[in-house]
Design a protein around this motif. Structure first.
Motif, PDB file in Angstrom:
ATOM      1  N   HIS A  75      10.064  10.813   8.690  1.00 38.95           N
ATOM      2  CA  HIS A  75      10.889  11.252   7.574  1.00 38.95           C
ATOM      3  C   HIS A  75      10.479  12.670   7.191  1.00 38.95           C
ATOM      4  O   HIS A  75       9.351  13.094   7.433  1.00 38.95           O
ATOM      5  N   ARG A 115       9.750  -5.624   4.593  1.00 34.16           N
ATOM      6  CA  ARG A 115      10.872  -5.547   5.540  1.00 34.16           C
ATOM      7  C   ARG A 115      10.634  -6.343   6.820  1.00 34.16           C
ATOM      8  O   ARG A 115      11.581  -6.906   7.394  1.00 34.16           O
ATOM      9  N   GLN A 129       1.488   5.402   5.691  1.00 33.20           N
ATOM     10  CA  GLN A 129       2.117   6.727   5.740  1.00 33.20           C
ATOM     11  C   GLN A 129       1.091   7.808   6.079  1.00 33.20           C
ATOM     12  O   GLN A 129      -0.026   7.778   5.563  1.00 33.20           O
ATOM     13  N   TYR A 153      16.665   3.428   6.842  1.00 40.65           N
ATOM     14  CA  TYR A 153      16.049   2.931   5.602  1.00 40.65           C
ATOM     15  C   TYR A 153      16.831   3.310   4.347  1.00 40.65           C
ATOM     16  O   TYR A 153      16.490   2.859   3.254  1.00 40.65           O
ATOM     17  N   GLU A 154      17.839   4.144   4.463  1.00 40.96           N
ATOM     18  CA  GLU A 154      18.701   4.510   3.350  1.00 40.96           C
ATOM     19  C   GLU A 154      17.896   4.989   2.138  1.00 40.96           C
ATOM     20  O   GLU A 154      18.204   4.651   0.977  1.00 40.96           O
ATOM     21  N   GLY A 155      16.843   5.744   2.406  1.00 36.68           N
ATOM     22  CA  GLY A 155      16.105   6.370   1.321  1.00 36.68           C
ATOM     23  C   GLY A 155      14.993   5.549   0.716  1.00 36.68           C
ATOM     24  O   GLY A 155      14.204   6.060  -0.090  1.00 36.68           O
ATOM     25  N   ARG A 156      14.877   4.267   1.052  1.00 43.44           N
ATOM     26  CA  ARG A 156      13.812   3.416   0.531  1.00 43.44           C
ATOM     27  C   ARG A 156      13.204   2.594   1.659  1.00 43.44           C
ATOM     28  O   ARG A 156      13.928   2.064   2.505  1.00 43.44           O
ATOM     29  N   ILE A 157      11.889   2.459   1.620  1.00 42.49           N
ATOM     30  CA  ILE A 157      11.206   1.678   2.643  1.00 42.49           C
ATOM     31  C   ILE A 157      10.544   0.481   1.979  1.00 42.49           C
ATOM     32  O   ILE A 157       9.614   0.626   1.182  1.00 42.49           O
ATOM     33  N   ASP A 158      11.013  -0.693   2.280  1.00 44.51           N
ATOM     34  CA  ASP A 158      10.531  -1.943   1.697  1.00 44.51           C
ATOM     35  C   ASP A 158       9.325  -2.440   2.491  1.00 44.51           C
ATOM     36  O   ASP A 158       9.413  -2.677   3.698  1.00 44.51           O
TER      37      ASP A 158
END
Length: 307
Positions: free
Chosen positions: A264, A252, A208, A244-249
């Motif tokens: 984001h 993934r 990030q 990602y619907e609010g979460r980043i795995d």
């Protein structure tokens, strides 16, 4: 015709996964040494001489010892260590870096495989710095979490023990070995603050880069710059934040050579986070080495890899 490939250091985490990606391929003939010969210099030199391409999965000191012994040979090299990542006579093995990077790897005699954290950071920074959207001397920070396989056999043993850490941050002294390549290929002139960490999962990674918006810089403009830069790239995908619907795995993309790039944040608050998701042993190491090998052999870069 099968190409002869020697993996020097195939018993390590990176080497093992390179071997797994190559051993079932009919177009590759792996040159392998018996266990008791893996540290025998004479046996290794014979293996190098028989190989069309050799992949070095060794500590830096071992790489710097063996490479001079190969001078004058026809064996092409891929170095997975940090020893040559900013060396001017080695091609940096990130084919998506520039328009000419793929051809440069294909024609190279010596390719330096990027580091895992560096792959994500460079993928985020280079398209923006090269377009003038982010200044080369901007005060940046890079935050990342990796699976524990990135630390090699010792860390794998530590995390797979009954009593093991769940996560930790490290390299707080700002001397991490990936910083020079991040600066050189990310286009930075000012040293970024780098805060890496390790999580209790084997493979995967999230990198990030927080960024302040303003002066015409928006979420949409950043996303468009990435979409333009990676247009047509086999293994780098640009996704909307909504994917990602609010979460980043971090896991993934595990098991693939895929890297995902997304932006984001909120234009109103003026705050954004640039995100890269990749497998630290996929696009971050072993998969990247196989992609580079394919290019060097003049075959489809996706052979033996999952996108």
């Amino acid at each position: 015709m099968a190409w002869n490939v020697f993996i020097d250091g195939e018993a390590g985490t990176t080497g093992l996964q390179i071997r797994e990606r190559l051993e079932a391929r009919a177009d590759i003939a792996l040159i392998q040494l018996a266990d008791d010969a893996r540290k025998d210099t004479a046996a290794r030199l014979e293996a190098f001489a028989a190989a069309d391409v050799a992949i070095l999965c060794l500590p830096d000191a071992a790489v710097l010892d063996i490479v001079p012994r190969l001078a004058g040979t026809d064996t092409r090299l891929i170095d997975a260590s940090t020893a040559h990542r900013v060396a001017p006579d080695w091609v940096f093995g990130f084919p998506e870096l520039t328009a000419g990077a793929r051809a440069a790897v294909a024609g190279a005699e010596r390719v330096s495989n990027p580091g895992c954290y560096a792959s994500g950071a460079i993928a985020l920074l280079h398209p923006l710095v090269s377009r003038g959207l982010v200044a080369a001397d901007a005060p940046l920070s890079i935050n990342a979490v990796s699976g524990y396989t990135g630390g090699g056999k010792a860390m794998v043993s530590e995390f797979e023990a009954p009593s093991h850490p769940h996560s930790f941050a490290y390299a707080m002294g700002q001397r991490h070995k990936h910083i020079p390549e991040i600066m050189q290929y990310g286009g930075l002139t000012r040293r970024p603050i780098f805060a890496p960490s390790v999580g209790d999962f084997a493979q995967g990674m999230v990198v990030q880069v927080p960024l302040h918006l303003g002066n015409g810089l928006t979420i949409a403009r950043l996303t468009a710059a990435y979409a333009e830069h990676y247009d047509g790239a086999r293994f780098v995908r640009v996704l909307p934040a909504s994917a990602y619907e609010g979460r980043i795995d971090a896991e993934r993309t595990t098991g693939t050579n895929r890297m995902e790039i997304s932006v984001h944040g909120d234009d109103e608050t003026g705050c954004a986070v640039l995100v890269a998701v990749l497998d630290n042993l996929g696009k971050g190491a072993s998969g990247a080495a196989v992609q580079n090998l394919n290019l060097m052999l003049g075959i489809d870069e996706g052979t033996g890899l999952t996108a």
